[in-house]
Design an enzyme around this catalytic site. Structure first.
Site, PDB file in Angstrom:
ATOM      1  N   THR A 181     -49.929  40.179 -23.338  1.00 42.33           N
ATOM      2  CA  THR A 181     -48.727  40.727 -22.711  1.00 42.33           C
ATOM      3  C   THR A 181     -47.796  39.614 -22.212  1.00 42.33           C
ATOM      4  O   THR A 181     -48.223  38.762 -21.433  1.00 42.33           O
ATOM      5  CB  THR A 181     -49.143  41.595 -21.506  1.00 42.33           C
ATOM      6  OG1 THR A 181     -50.108  42.535 -21.944  1.00 42.33           O
ATOM      7  CG2 THR A 181     -47.951  42.316 -20.909  1.00 42.33           C
ATOM      8  N   GLU A 182     -46.549  39.641 -22.660  1.00 43.00           N
ATOM      9  CA  GLU A 182     -45.520  38.695 -22.206  1.00 43.00           C
ATOM     10  C   GLU A 182     -45.977  37.238 -22.311  1.00 43.00           C
ATOM     11  O   GLU A 182     -45.623  36.409 -21.489  1.00 43.00           O
ATOM     12  CB  GLU A 182     -45.089  39.010 -20.768  1.00 43.00           C
ATOM     13  CG  GLU A 182     -44.708  40.476 -20.533  1.00 43.00           C
ATOM     14  CD  GLU A 182     -43.409  40.892 -21.203  1.00 43.00           C
ATOM     15  OE1 GLU A 182     -42.525  40.033 -21.358  1.00 43.00           O
ATOM     16  OE2 GLU A 182     -43.293  42.067 -21.609  1.00 43.00           O
TER      17      GLU A 182
END
Lengths: 514, 425
Positions: free
Chosen positions: A145-146
């Site tokens: 994530t990210e």
């Protein structure tokens, strides 16, 4: 030979509806269908569909030499299936070209890597199965994530069997080093790391239409020139972008699509770069060194840290509360509950609670459906309050169910003893097969299913004729069915020995009801 | 630079928001090297006093004026004018008070503004007459002193400002703290409206205390938008520490504090309280203040059958206000129309988290506050509930709210005002 590695993040959260405190305990649906549907529609029309078409055209035009990679979150895929299935179709067409790699990530685009290894592993597994189911690829590259990464997270990812991971080429971890090489994890050097070249990536993602930027306007010639001016010794330029850059963050009117169409031609004709996917790079490049990241980094904001999602009191309380119920969720083991819990873990919910934009980043504001981080927090906590009440109720249910089952078991034991004594006199030991199951009435099957574990059933029904399978499954309860389907998703991983063993056990059980 | 300011009150006699604002602004201006010639209406009933009294720095008694302010007096000339005009009064109200006084010798009304007057019968019994008399004195002042610009606060002094401009030829800046629409809703007093409008028409610049007020000035008074500028109010840094008050019951307290009038939206507070009490009996609601809607509100509370959890305190002042804040867990300002609204800032300084209506000027500058539309009772109730139940949010508010308020400095506001002066000189 040098490489350009394109990777695009595709993600849409399940946004929550306005959920007031007086809905707690009454209304158990949390998601803003209207907003989610209309946003999915809008972004599909503005970005996903046209951009996918351009990518497909480019791949065809350059005869497979143009290659790209995507990471599509599970909750984005779920929404595409629900609202804009043509987006799934267009990604499938890209997958069919063989020039597109799909990466693994957490199903809910969550921050689970920072909190719970078990949940993290589960989500990644479920996500990669979803990718396989839709696009026929088993991911070997991981993107958290990210781009959130630390040595520890890298180790977990390596333990799951992934060969390569993508992360940010943050200045504060690289120091004098260049992001344009292959690196490896500090704990487990087997995990290779590709680092984002943030300057060139952000030139496209953020500065493309910024007229105050000294390099404005950005052209494919200029960009290729910058690529050429990189030291020829350096191996790979990683351009990691939000896919929504094309058409959504940078509108079509800015000329972003024209730039995208023109860039490969420039690169092919005027540079020695080739396009490669992370998987190819993992095979061809050797790490030049390790990267030490004791504290997690991400690709967000100037700081490249976690402060967009965690750190203020609101975020920390919400984050703490959502993972506090992990154990209970496991005990309940209900597919629907599990799915909702996952959607509530999506990092965006915490991003909306960020108070950093009070001082800077209007970037945050643009993507925020709430008037303020405080509103975001209250809404989330209201939803979570209801969810937690439901969890408590289910737990009660599960517990009382357990005592029921124990009593049933006792009864069964009694019956068994009786039956055994009968059997001895009867001496009927004929083997039965699945065709005999057909002879059972629906009522009998229902009775039979009561005594069979869903997992055992899933194993037992592998490779059984469709008619017979249907005959049995139509007697299954709704919730049990959902659970059954979830287990069947993993049927490729079933061990043969297990299947045979459980089939036998199931038939034995059937016999009792004949 | 020197400004002739027609203002209101000065320490230690400050009684209302307008006086506080004038004082803060004056201090801020002096920090920004602007000299102020400060004119205030003041009526102490001293028959022998001259109509206009100039107090020099040397005349100031330190113990009254407090040596904290000593520095400012070097740059300030202070003129007191014997006059009965008080801020926020309507002509009708004024007439009633004067009439009652003449008949009975008593001063009625709960407003704090009326306490300080000695009604002598010397002045006009009609507000407009008084305003005109004040303007006459203003002419005299304007012709006897040197200054570069004139600044008038609220409509009662606009006429004085206009007269001073006529005499001196200096530019005029008028300051809109509250419009007639804020005071009276749609039933405006035409004469007051006309005075306000004439003052703004004659002025070279109009300063509004919020963008909300600016919009009213432009759209409802038809003032040229190029000459209307917003300068948000600020607050004085708090001298005292927040009071601590022991609570003798376990419930949390949600407070409304202000005039119980249409403008302040008390009925929305009650409806929200009802919604919350249906779910959570562990809260008490307090409505502190009085006004023309008070009886109606009490009736409504009885009708909803929540009177055991909903309390009315009547009008509060001074230390009672501090105590009320000390007892509160949430402060609510559901105003229908609020040009600025200083009270949430006071609550925040006392570490009380606030919910304010989007229809208030202060909502334009506050970040650490929950903002709702005044009519959106669901959102209002939800915000209060959130503050009461989810600790992280009140924790954040307490940490950053006070800090935020302390950063709203008059020096910064005054600098903006100075720039307005510079644009017309």
């Amino acid at each position: 030979m040098r490489s350009v590695c394109f990777y695009f993040q595709v993600h849409q959260p399940y946004r929550l509806k306005t959920y007031r405190f007086f809905d707690i305990g009454k209304d158990h649906y949390y998601f803003d269908d209207f907003q989610n549907r209309s946003l999915a529609r809008r972004i599909a029309d503005k970005c996903y569909l046209p951009a996918n078409q351009i990518m497909l055209d480019l791949i065809k035009k350059y005869d497979g030499k143009f290659k790209i990679s995507y990471s599509i979150s599970g909750c984005a895929l779920d929404q595409f299936e629900q609202y804009v299935p043509e987006v799934i179709e267009s990604f499938k067409r890209l997958a069919e070209t063989g020039c597109v790699e799909f990466l693994a990530e957490t199903y809910a685009h969550s921050l689970s890597a920072l909190k719970s290894k078990k949940e993290f592993v589960k989500q990644v597994k479920y996500q990669s199965e979803k990718i396989y189911e839709l696009f026929g690829q088993k991911p070997t590259t991981f993107r958290n994530t990210e781009l959130i990464y630390s040595d520890e997270i890298g180790k977990m990812v390596a333990d799951m069997g992934y060969k390569t991971m993508l992360t940010e080429g943050a200045k504060h971890i690289l120091g004098w080093k260049s992001p344009n090489y292959m690196y490896c994890n500090a704990i487990n050097p087997k995990l290779k790391l590709l680092l984002k070249n943030f300057r060139l990536s952000d030139d496209i993602a953020f500065r493309f239409s910024q007229s105050s930027w000294s390099e404005f306007p950005l052209t494919s010639e200029k960009f290729t020139h910058w690529l050429n001016s990189i030291d020829p010794e350096e191996e790979v330029v990683n351009l990691f972008l939000d896919y929504e850059t094309f058409g959504e963050h940078q509108w079509e009117e800015t000329g972003i699509f024209e730039f995208l169409k023109a860039l490969p031609e420039q690169i092919f004709n005027y540079s020695d770069y080739t396009f490669n996917t992370p998987k190819e790079l993992a095979e061809s490049l050797q790490p030049v060194g390790t990267i030490n990241v004791p504290y997690p980094i991400s690709w967000a904001d100037e700081e490249r840290d976690l402060t967009a999602w965690l750190g203020n009191d609101l975020q920390d309380e919400a984050f703490h509360k959502i993972y506090e119920i992990e154990e209970k969720i496991k005990q309940i083991d209900d597919f629907e509950i599990w799915k909702e819990w996952r959607y509530l873990q999506t990092s965006d919910h915490f991003y909306y609670m960020c108070t950093k934009w009070f001082s800077d980043g209007d970037v945050h504001k643009y993507f925020n459906p709430y008037g303020s981080p405080y509103e975001a927090f209250i809404n989330y906590m209201n939803v979570l309050s209801d969810f937690m009440i439901r969890i408590e109720e289910k737990i009660e249910h599960v517990r009382s169910g357990e005592t029921d089952r124990k009593e049933n078991a006792k009864l069964k034991l009694h019956k068994k003893v009786e039956k055994n004594s009968l059997k001895k006199t009867n001496t009927k030991t004929k083997e039965i097969s699945f065709t005999d199951v057909n002879a059972l009435s629906n009522a009998k099957i229902k009775q039979l299913l009561k005594s069979v574990d869903i997992e055992d059933l899933a194993y037992a029904l592998v490779n059984v004729k469709k008619e017979i399978k249907n005959q049995i499954l139509k007697n299954l309860g709704k919730r049990a069915m959902v659970k059954y389907e979830a287990i069947v998703l993993e049927s490729d991983n079933f061990k043969k020995a297990d299947i045979i063993k459980r089939k036998k056990a199931f038939l034995k059980e059937c016999k009792k009801h004949l | 630079m020197k400004v002739l300011m027609f203002g209101w009150e000065f320490p230690p006699h400050i009684t209302g928001g307008l006086g506080t604002a004038c004082f803060g602004l004056t201090k801020g201006l002096m920090h920004n090297d602007v000299e102020v010639l400060f004119v205030v209406p003041k009526a102490y009933g001293d028959e022998n006093q001259e109509a206009v009294k100039l107090i020099n720095a040397s005349d100031i008694e330190i113990d009254i004026r407090s040596h904290f302010y000593k520095d400012y007096w070097n740059k300030l000339q202070y003129i007191e004018v014997d006059s009965n005009i008080v801020p926020y009064t309507t002509p009708e109200e004024y007439f009633n008070i004067m009439e009652t006084y003449e008949r009975t010798g008593e001063v009625k009304g709960e407003s704090i503004f009326f306490r300080k007057f000695n009604f002598s019968g010397k002045y006009g019994t009609k507000l407009i007459e008084e305003v005109e008399r004040y303007a006459l004195i203003a002419r005299k002042i304007a012709s006897s002193y040197e200054f570069d610009v004139i600044h008038a606060h609220d409509w009662l002094t606009y006429f004085a400002g206009v007269e001073a401009k006529k005499v001196s030829g200096k530019p005029l800046v008028v300051h809109m703290h509250a419009t007639e629409f804020d005071r009276s809703g749609e039933n405006i007093n035409q004469m007051v409206y006309d005075r306000e409008r004439a003052g703004m028409e004659a002025a070279d610049r109009v300063i509004s205390v919020s963008n909300l007020t600016r919009d009213i000035v432009i759209n409802r008074y038809g003032i040229n938008e190029n000459k209307v500028l917003t300068v948000h109010n600020a607050v004085e840094p708090m001298q005292k520490k927040p009071v601590r008050e022991k609570k003798f019951f376990k419930e949390k307290v949600v407070t409304f504090l202000g005039r119980v009038t249409f403008q302040k939206g008390p009925e929305y507070f009650i409806e929200a309280a009802y919604k919350i009490l249906q779910r959570d009996r562990n809260v008490r609601f307090v409505m502190a203040g009085s006004g023309d809607m008070l009886n109606k509100m009490i009736k409504r509370v009885a009708e909803l059958n929540i009177a055991t959890k909903f309390h009315f305190t009547g009008f509060l002042q001074g230390s009672d206000v501090d105590k009320m804040f000390a007892l509160s867990d949430v402060y609510v300002m559901p105003s229908v129309s609020e040009p600025f609204g200083i009270s949430p800032l006071e609550a925040m300084r006392s570490n009380v988290p606030v919910v304010i209506s989007k229809q208030s000027g202060v909502a334009e500058i506050l970040k650490h506050a929950l903002k709702v539309d005044f009519w959106d009772i669901d959102a209002l109730a939800n915000s209060i509930y959130g503050l009461l139940h989810y600790n992280a949010i009140s924790k954040m508010f307490k940490t950053y709210g006070r800090q935020e308020v302390d950063n709203l400095k008059w020096d910064n506001a005054a600098l903006k005002v100075k720039k307005v002066y510079q644009s017309v000189i």
